[in-house]
Design an enzyme around this catalytic site. Structure first.
Site, PDB file in Angstrom:
ATOM      1  N   VAL A 126      50.894  42.548  37.807  1.00 19.37           N
ATOM      2  CA  VAL A 126      50.483  43.747  37.904  1.00 19.37           C
ATOM      3  C   VAL A 126      49.010  43.675  38.150  1.00 19.37           C
ATOM      4  O   VAL A 126      48.504  44.178  38.946  1.00 19.37           O
ATOM      5  CB  VAL A 126      50.808  44.353  36.547  1.00 19.37           C
ATOM      6  CG1 VAL A 126      50.166  43.562  35.297  1.00 19.37           C
ATOM      7  CG2 VAL A 126      50.220  45.886  36.608  1.00 19.37           C
ATOM      8  N   ASP A 127      48.215  42.849  37.323  1.00 24.80           N
ATOM      9  CA  ASP A 127      46.781  42.543  37.669  1.00 24.80           C
ATOM     10  C   ASP A 127      46.737  41.067  37.174  1.00 24.80           C
ATOM     11  O   ASP A 127      46.376  40.719  36.140  1.00 24.80           O
ATOM     12  CB  ASP A 127      46.079  43.366  36.628  1.00 24.80           C
ATOM     13  CG  ASP A 127      44.420  43.088  36.952  1.00 24.80           C
ATOM     14  OD1 ASP A 127      44.177  42.487  37.607  1.00 24.80           O
ATOM     15  OD2 ASP A 127      43.610  43.945  35.974  1.00 24.80           O
TER      16      ASP A 127
END
Length: 808
Positions: free
Chosen positions: A486-487
């Site tokens: 996601v990050d």
């Protein structure tokens, strides 16, 4: 091959007409022309239906499938009728100029072109394709014949050499997908493809070719919309599944002649409606024109029949005195394979061996997942859904492996840190490795993958150690995909999707500000530090000590480490329903080049937290509890102590210090902040709670918080992401593009973190297995052929962003 066995046993002479060639190697007996004729008629029929599904009624609707006509003359008349309407300019202007590209110049291509020439048409050279695609007329069709020297180039430089290409096709690469296919409306492929020859269009190429086009010069209306992409249809008359057109996976049939290939999903559907290019790849095309094809074939074969019947099969092979055209085409005679075809016996032996192996191991792809922790379950479930994929999960904790009991996967207990030799034995047994281990282990896993030529996927950042392996991975022909969580991961992909769309439309990126964070859901944010942990807190705590660097109004700003980040916090109001704050994350300036946004004057990537987190963490840091250095009193084998006892030690006080006195000392140390003192009390750090010592204050606190602030059963987390992209257009006008992504965890189901890290990791893994990602080296999902299908498949899983465009 029971039939071949029966032919040999009964002493039947077997002649393969496809092996009948003249001195130059050209076939003398073939259906080729009529395969081209039938294929051309079919794809014109399909083109009419595809355009109708896209909202356009065209003259192609007058053309039926090949087997609808008594003879080719009837079919040609239907083509002429359609051509008459095209000449009267009755093609919708919104579809623009139509360009038909033919590959090859043999019988198949010539037969197809004979039919096409019934239209009003103009032949053009490949160099003219870009201009014609933009400025061509709509009262005729354009045709380009792509010959081998138009797109095959030597990898090491030099001119195309036909003889060398025939002998060593692997020395060449094809530029067809870059120089010719982008301007084609319909491709008619009639070339033979050898397994070691370069492909015309690969699966990754298709993702670029089938992306939306920007053609504002073309008129459109609700009844006549723009086309979704230029390439509408492909007729693969060569019918080589997985061949020169790699994504043509199976041949179509006469009763089901078409399928729609969706490049984003890498799947085919029997439909004319939806995303993708129409495919027609019937492997018995001439059967649709049976009488003419039979007459044509028979007239070619008939002159050789007397020679074929000249000598009975009982006479010795050496006495079979016939022209070489016939003799070289004999596969079996005198109860054995002929000398030039004895290799078939060896091929059969290998095929039998391969078949036996396939029966023992029906799975033809295997995935090794290292780590069975927090985010692994979505990865395992997604990959295990594929019937032809075998999944093995390796972990050092039996409890984690036991949690996978309901899934049909293999498990193995292994401590990667201590049993490196076991890992070295495990990796060669699989096709791809997914590392969900802590990032420090990735380089060692990657080195083994390179050694054994196995692909690898990980959700973590590309560390300097991983980046150093890029050249070695390329040399070994290995793909190592990183940053697909996601990050990093979804944040990259949403940003690049926006950047590429803007650039494609002629705009420039003037600023990029991005915020992302994994947090407890609001109803479960009742934590002293406004945060909870689902895995080791060490990274979150250590990040509070990091520095940061970003670009603001063309000035590079640097924030020092050791607490400077916690002083650089700012209120975030992009989602007014939340009470957020944020601070810069690491070095944002490196993404100016990574994202190719050199025109941006501001580039900032930051971390989201609930308001109050930074203030409280600053107090914890002031107490020295974020110190990563080893402390003697915290040695794991030292004497037992409590949190209150250790806090007293920090102030050089005896462990039996009165509680209120200790609070007064802490209050002064943390800047006389009641909020900080309250949080430290609520965390239990001033109580007689036994310490599980881990050597350093940071590691000891991390271990404590992993239990104290863990998500309770039924509690949910969430992921929040916000991109604010400034855009400048050629007319100097400006706008803001806002991308918001919010994902909530499921009660007693997947957490938001598990979904947003696990699913993109699994999708990327499957893309590598399916050949959708073919580039080699250490990669991140920053190119359209990677991010576009991953985002599309995440949307189908319910993970999607909300976009908004605002005038500046």
């Amino acid at each position: 091959m029971p039939l071949l066995d029966a032919i040999i046993e009964k002493n039947i002479r077997l002649i393969d007409y496809e092996r009948m060639v003249d001195e130059s190697g050209q076939r003398t007996v073939a259906f080729g022309k009529y395969a081209g004729v039938a294929g051309m008629i079919n794809i014109l029929h399909g083109l009419g239906l595809r355009l109708l599904a896209l909202g356009h009624h065209t003259p192609f609707m007058h053309i039926g499938p090949s087997h609808n006509y008594r003879n080719t003359e009837q079919a040609r008349q239907a083509v002429r009728d359609a051509g008459y309407e095209i000449a009267l300019d009755r093609l919708p202007k919104s579809i623009g100029p139509l360009v038909f590209v033919f590959t090859g110049s043999g019988n198949v291509s010539q037969g197809a072109q004979e039919v096409f020439q019934e239209f009003p048409h103009e032949y053009i050279e490949p160099e003219s394709l870009p201009k014609v695609a933009k400025q061509g007329a709509t009262n005729k069709l354009y045709v380009c014949v792509a010959r081998r020297d138009d797109h095959y180039v030597r990898k090491e430089g030099g001119k195309f050499d036909a003889e060398e290409f025939e002998m060593h096709p692997y020395r060449y690469a094809s530029t067809f997908s870059q120089k010719i296919a982008p301007y084609a409306s319909v491709i008619i492929n009639g070339i033979y493809w050898a397994p070691n020859a370069p492909r015309l269009i690969t699966i990754p190429d298709a993702k670029i070719l089938l992306r939306p086009i920007q053609a504002p010069w073309l008129p459109s209306s609700p009844g006549c919309p723009h086309l979704p992409h230029r390439l509408l249809a492909i007729c693969d008359i060569s019918a080589d599944p997985g061949g020169s057109i790699e994504f043509v996976k199976e041949c179509t049939t006469i009763d089901k002649p078409f399928c729609l290939y969706d490049a984003e999903q890498n799947m085919e559907t029997e439909s004319f409606q939806g995303s993708g290019a129409l495919i027609c790849s019937i492997d018995n095309m001439p059967a649709q024109i049976p009488k003419e094809a039979t007459d044509f074939f028979g007239n070619l074969l008939l002159p050789y029949i007397p020679d074929m019947l000249k000598f009975p099969a009982k006479l010795p092979w050496e006495d079979y005195d016939v022209p070489l055209v016939v003799k070289n085409a004999v596969i079996a005679s005198n109860r054995q394979l002929t000398p030039s075809h004895e290799y078939i016996a060896e091929l059969r032996r290998k095929n039998i061996s391969s078949s036996q192996k396939a029966q023992r191991h029906p799975e033809n792809r295997s995935v090794l997942i290292l780590g069975a922790g927090y985010v692994s379950l979505p990865v395992v479930e997604y990959l295990a859904k594929s019937k032809n994929t075998e999944v093995t999960v390796a972990s050092q904790l039996q409890s984690e492996l036991d949690s996978l009991g309901k899934l049909n996967v293999n498990t193995t207990l292994i401590d990667v840190q201590r049993n490196y030799d076991e890992l070295e034995k495990l990796i060669p047994q699989h096709d791809i490795v997914v590392s969900l281990l802590p990032y420090v282990f990735h380089p060692d896993v990657a080195k083994l993958c390179i050694k054994f030529k196995k692909n690898m996927v990980t959700a973590s950042y590309i560390s300097p150690a991983m980046r150093e392996l890029d050249a070695a991975a390329k040399e070994a022909g290995v793909t190592i995909v990183n940053e697909v969580g996601v990050d990093p991961g979804i944040d990259h992909m949403l940003a690049m999707e926006c950047f590429d769309e803007v650039k494609h439309a002629g705009g420039k990126i003037s600023s990029f500000v991005s915020w992302c964070g994994g947090l407890p859901a609001p109803e479960h944010s009742n934590s002293p530090i406004r945060y909870k942990f689902s895995w080791s807190p060490r990274g979150v705590l250590l990040n509070c000590l990091s520095g940061a660097k970003y670009l603001q109004d063309n000035c590079v700003l640097e924030i020092p480490g050791n607490g400077g980040l916690l002083d650089a916090v700012q209120d975030l109001d992009f989602m007014p329903g939340f009470n957020f704050e944020g601070f810069p994350n690491r070095d944002s300036t490196m993404y100016i080049d990574e994202y190719s946004i050199q025109s941006a004057k501001t580039v900032l990537r930051g971390t989201i937290r609930y308001k109050g987190f930074s203030h409280i963490m600053k107090g914890i840091m002031q107490l020295g509890l974020l110190n990563p250095e080893q402390v003697a009193s915290l040695h794991p084998n030292g004497p037992l102590t409590t949190w209150k006892g250790y806090m007293c030690e920090l102030f050089d006080k005896s462990p039996d210090l009165f509680e209120d006195s200790l609070k007064d000392l802490v209050f002064e140390k943390v800047g006389r902040s009641e909020r900080r003192l309250k949080a430290i009390e609520d965390l239990g750090l001033l109580e007689e709670v036994p310490m599980d010592k881990k050597g350093s204050p940071l590691d000891t606190l991390s271990n404590y918080l992993s239990k104290k602030l863990a998500f309770a059963p039924g509690e949910k987390d969430m992921i929040v992401m916000h991109h604010n992209v400034g855009v400048t257009w050629p007319d100097k006008s400006q706008e803001k593009r806002v991308i918001n992504f919010v994902c909530y965890g499921e009660e007693n189901g997947y957490s938001a973190m598990a979904k947003t890290v696990g699913l993109p990791t699994a999708i990327a893994t499957k893309m590598v297995l399916d050949g959708e990602i073919q580039r080699r080296g250490v990669l991140a999902p920053l190119t359209m052929d990677m991010y576009q299908p991953i985002l599309s498949r995440l949307r189908s899983e319910g993970l999607h962003a909300v976009d908004e465009i605002k005038a500046s």
